[in-house]
Scaffold this motif. Structure first.
Motif, short mmCIF file in Angstrom:
data_model
loop_
_atom_site.label_atom_id
_atom_site.label_comp_id
_atom_site.label_asym_id
_atom_site.label_seq_id
_atom_site.Cartn_x
_atom_site.Cartn_y
_atom_site.Cartn_z
N GLY A 135 1.39 -11.58 -3.63
CA GLY A 135 0.07 -11.87 -3.11
C GLY A 135 -0.31 -11.05 -1.88
O GLY A 135 -1.37 -11.24 -1.30
N LYS A 136 0.54 -10.10 -1.51
CA LYS A 136 0.21 -9.32 -0.31
C LYS A 136 -0.75 -8.17 -0.62
O LYS A 136 -1.32 -7.57 0.29
N VAL A 137 -0.90 -7.87 -1.90
CA VAL A 137 -1.75 -6.76 -2.33
C VAL A 137 -2.59 -7.24 -3.51
O VAL A 137 -2.11 -8.01 -4.33
N MET A 138 -3.84 -6.79 -3.59
CA MET A 138 -4.64 -7.03 -4.79
C MET A 138 -4.77 -5.70 -5.54
O MET A 138 -4.89 -4.64 -4.92
N VAL A 139 -4.75 -5.75 -6.87
CA VAL A 139 -4.84 -4.54 -7.68
C VAL A 139 -5.96 -4.68 -8.68
O VAL A 139 -6.16 -5.76 -9.26
N GLU A 140 -6.70 -3.59 -8.89
CA GLU A 140 -7.73 -3.54 -9.92
C GLU A 140 -7.29 -2.56 -10.99
O GLU A 140 -6.97 -1.43 -10.69
N ILE A 172 -0.37 -3.49 3.28
CA ILE A 172 -1.48 -2.61 2.95
C ILE A 172 -2.62 -2.95 3.90
O ILE A 172 -2.96 -4.10 4.10
N ASP A 219 7.77 -7.34 -8.21
CA ASP A 219 6.74 -6.53 -7.56
C ASP A 219 5.39 -6.71 -8.25
O ASP A 219 4.44 -7.19 -7.66
N ALA A 267 -0.46 -8.63 -6.49
CA ALA A 267 0.89 -8.09 -6.72
C ALA A 267 1.66 -8.24 -5.41
O ALA A 267 1.08 -8.57 -4.38
N PHE A 268 2.93 -8.01 -5.46
CA PHE A 268 3.79 -8.13 -4.28
C PHE A 268 3.59 -9.46 -3.58
O PHE A 268 3.17 -9.51 -2.42
N ARG A 304 -7.68 0.70 -8.10
CA ARG A 304 -7.78 0.48 -6.67
C ARG A 304 -6.75 -0.57 -6.28
O ARG A 304 -6.52 -1.50 -7.04
N PRO A 310 -5.62 -8.53 0.28
CA PRO A 310 -6.30 -9.77 -0.09
C PRO A 310 -7.20 -10.23 1.04
O PRO A 310 -6.99 -9.86 2.20
N PHE A 316 -6.05 -3.11 -2.83
CA PHE A 316 -6.70 -3.50 -1.58
C PHE A 316 -6.06 -4.77 -1.02
O PHE A 316 -5.42 -5.51 -1.76
N ILE A 344 -8.44 -7.83 -12.27
CA ILE A 344 -8.04 -7.94 -10.87
C ILE A 344 -6.93 -8.99 -10.72
O ILE A 344 -7.03 -10.08 -11.29
N ARG A 345 -5.88 -8.62 -10.02
CA ARG A 345 -4.76 -9.55 -9.88
C ARG A 345 -3.98 -9.26 -8.60
O ARG A 345 -4.03 -8.16 -8.07
#
Ligand SMILES: Cc1cc2nc3c(=O)[nH]c(=O)nc-3n(C[C@H](O)[C@H](O)[C@H](O)COP(=O)(O)OP(=O)(O)OC[C@H]3O[C@@H](n4cnc5c(N)ncnc54)[C@H](O)[C@@H]3O)c2cc1C
Ligand SMILES: Cc1cc2nc3c(=O)[nH]c(=O)nc-3n(C[C@H](O)[C@H](O)[C@H](O)COP(=O)(O)OP(=O)(O)OC[C@H]3O[C@@H](n4cnc5c(N)ncnc54)[C@H](O)[C@@H]3O)c2cc1C
Lengths: 334, 284
Positions: free
Chosen positions: A143-148, B40, B143, A140-141, B249, B253, B251, A137-138
């Protein structure tokens, strides 16, 4: 894939000193390994580093692999990636964690490409899914999005993990484990880069923003370099590091090591002061992990207020001296 | 513009005249969505960045600028290369407008959905067909911020790598680079024999803004478009199929909830409330 077993931690050393992130990751690895029913293996690569092995066992490792060689005294991509890749090929772990430090992020992709492994850099969370795959989990963008992410096919599942995210457990000196020394055939010809010099820019006595519990950060609102003595005074009271937004560092008012944000440091202090900082995404990318954010800005619409736990709309040259006075007062009463 | 080009990164000159060491430099660049515009609202399998303004990855600007400065100093050729969708053409044009000589666009629907590995594979396959002294990447993309493609590419091409370079010079014999590589507490001075792969970071230079002349010329510069078949890569190796990392996934923050904001409060009173708040939280 089932032949791959063991949760490995590459325990980075710098000039023979163990980096703190190694302890954080061994603690995390212990947790993952217990859930998987596997062993934790700590990997030490360097020179004069055997002495860290016992502490890593106390920290939670079942086994420590030590590659000790004079040729490894300084980090070089070529030698370290060869050593680590050889160990992986010989032992086939299921997971490999590295600290997302400068050298960790240089080493990991090189090893990943040698062995054709998936890799996720700079993780801030690790979990296991119902297939017992490592969920990486980190953000991206900025810190505007989290990605798994997962690496479904390649083993070991490999990630670099951001320092200061996981807390190291209390070491348990009754723990025992194996220490195995591994000899590597390594010649100077394997190393194609030469380190001519190492230069430290950290100013004597200046606390690093990476490690401090409290960071007092100034932006363009500070106006003149002389005015930095105000945040410095606040920092002194709180044993805090003094940081700056990019413009302040670009102007040379603070050394590059103190820059907070996407092209500077990503920090996770307990308490963060943003003084005269607007809160651009590239700046806030570096502070999203802070527990408490305090902002002082004269512009009520400054984006930093969207992120702050306590915001004061006002002139920092009026507000900051009052904050300093109030803290002094409270501290003197203790 | 010209003046910028004549300055070497640290103002140090070995004075080697044009032509003495003709340099071939490849700069892999990436077009990225502008993070400021990315939003998002709820969890999903993939992030849709359609409609988000795109830009040339800021770290790649340092790489392009460094390459152009070397070319202007030593003579040579700067080849811009990207793997990306048709609209990545805008990023190519920008790099050419800054002063790149020609470009290669690795373009194929089969490249879509790549991770760093299946990006590096494609770049490496093309670069193997070329001659070069230097490859300069950006330190990381703005990105995904992975910072993996450079080192993976170096490994696939069996080149030495120096990541996070903020100063670059070429030795007098024209055979080695001497760089300053950023570390946690300062920098290392690292030397390597060319060919070598560098990743560029902040401080290396001040990337120039393309001028009108540059922009007009860019459209006329050679641009080659190459697909997977031409490269000789089959569909299982590349793009989504070749990726070793998969997104499960995406999502939003965790939101910071309802912070306190004091407006029109006397500084003294504001300070008092703040310090009370911090003491209650155990932060001071
Ligand atoms: C590729 C890239 C990477 C970047 N990386 C970083 C990074 O790592 N770190 C970083 O910080 N930035 C980074 N930036 C820059 C970022 O976009 C912003 O430009 C920068 O953070 C702005 O700094 P600032 O808030 O100090 O200045 P400004 O945006 O100019 O804000 C100054 C603020 O001070 C306030 N102010 C002025 N006077 C007073 C006063 N007397 N009292 C109280 N408040 C006052 C103003 O209201 C304003 O909000 C990056 C940008 C790019 C493109
Ligand atoms: C699981 C996963 C899902 C992803 N999903 C998406 C998505 O939905 N949409 C999307 O746009 N991206 C997506 N990406 C990112 C992207 O497709 C690849 O990861 C990317 O091509 C490699 O970029 P990076 O961020 O790893 O680059 P870095 O390793 O951070 O880049 C470093 C440098 O490598 C060079 N470089 C990187 N990519 C290229 C390229 N394509 N061409 C030429 N040079 C390059 C540049 O010099 C760059 O500065 C995803 C990534 C992952 C891991």
């Amino acid at each position: 894939m089932s032949e791959h077993k063991g949760v490995w931690v590459y325990c980075e050393t710098d000039e023979s000193r163990l980096k703190r992130v190694a302890l954080e990751l061994v603690t995390t690895a212990r947790d993952l390994a217990d859930k998987l029913g596997e062993e934790v293996v700590a990997v030490l690569i360097g020179n004069d580093i055997e002495r860290h092995a016992e502490g890593l066992i106390w920290q939670g490792a079942d086994k420590v692999l030590v590659v000790n060689d004079e040729i490894l005294a300084k980090y070089t991509t070529d030698a370290y990636s060869k050593a680590l890749a050889n160990l992986i090929e010989a032992h086939k772990p299921s997971i490999l964690l590295l600290g997302a430090t400068t050298n960790g992020r240089d080493l990991a992709p090189r090893v990943a490409a040698k062995l054709k492994l998936g890799l996720t850099a700079d993780c801030t969370g690790l979990e296991l899914n119902d297939k017992k795959q490592l969920l990486q989990i980190r953000p991206a963008f900025s810190g505007k999005v989290m990605v798994e992410l997962v690496s479904p096919e390649s083993r070991p599942q490999m990630t670099t993990v951001r320092p200061n995210v996981f807390k190291p457990a209390e070491p348990d000196d009754s723990r025992t484990g194996d220490i195995e020394h591994v000899k590597m055939q390594m010649s100077p010809d394997d190393i194609r880069t030469e380190i001519l010099e190492k230069v430290k820019e950290v100013v004597e006595g200046m606390i690093s923003v990476d490690e401090a519990e409290v960071v007092v950060c100034s932006g363009r609102g500070i106006k003149e370099p002389e005015n930095l003595k105000l945040p410095e005074e606040l920092a002194k009271l709180l044993d805090a590091a003094v940081g700056g937004s990019r413009p302040i560092v670009d102007l040379g008012w603070l050394p590059p090591t103190q820059q907070v944000g996407q092209s500077g440091r990503t920090i996770l202090p307990n308490l963060y002061f943003a003084l005269g900082i607007s809160g651009a995404v590239q700046h806030t990318a570096g502070i999203r992990g802070a527990s408490l954010i305090v902002a002082v800005n004269k512009d009520p619409d400054a984006p930093i207020f969207e992120l702050s736990d306590f915001g004061i709309v006002g002139d920092l040259f009026e507000v900051l001296p009052e904050i300093i006075a109030e803290i002094k007062r409270v501290q003197s009463e203790r | 513009m010209l003046i910028m080009g004549l300055m070497s990164p640290a103002g140090q000159r070995t004075g080697s005249p044009r032509g003495a060491s003709f340099m071939k430099i490849i700069v892999p660049i990436k077009q990225v969505p502008d993070a400021v515009e990315v939003r998002i609202k709820e969890a999903a399998d993939t992030l849709n960045t359609d409609g988000v303004p795109q830009m040339l990855n800021p770290f790649d600007l340092f790489a392009v600028e460094a390459a152009i400065q070397l070319k202007e100093e030593k003579g040579g050729e700067v080849v811009i290369m990207t793997m990306g969708p048709p609209q990545a053409n805008a990023a190519i044009l920008k790099a050419l407008a800054m002063g790149g000589d020609r470009a290669i666009h690795l373009l194929d629907p089969a490249f879509e959905g790549a991770d760093s590995w299946s990006t590096a594979i494609v770049l490496a396959e093309q670069i193997r067909k070329m001659e070069y002294d230097l490859i300069i990447c950006g330190r990381q993309s703005m990105d995904w911020d992975l910072g993996q493609v450079g080192a993976e590419l170096a490994e696939l091409l069996d080149l030495p790598q120096i990541t996070g370079v903020r100063h670059l010079e070429i030795t007098e014999d024209g055979k080695h680079v001497i760089t300053h590589r950023v570390t946690e507490d300062g920098y290392e001075v690292v030397k390597a024999r060319m060919p070598v792969l560098l990743t560029a970071t902040k401080g290396l230079n001040e990337p120039r803004l393309p001028n009108i002349m540059g922009i007009m010329k860019a459209k006329k510069k050679p641009l080659e478009t190459i697909d997977a078949a031409t490269l000789g890569l089959d569909a299982t190796q590349i793009g989504r199929n070749g990726a070793l990392s998969k997104t499960v996934r995406v999502f939003p923050p965790e939101k910071r909830k309802g912070g306190i904001k004091l407006e029109d409060v006397e500084p003294k009173e504001a300070a008092k409330q703040l310090v009370e708040f911090l003491a209650k939280k155990g932060a001071i």
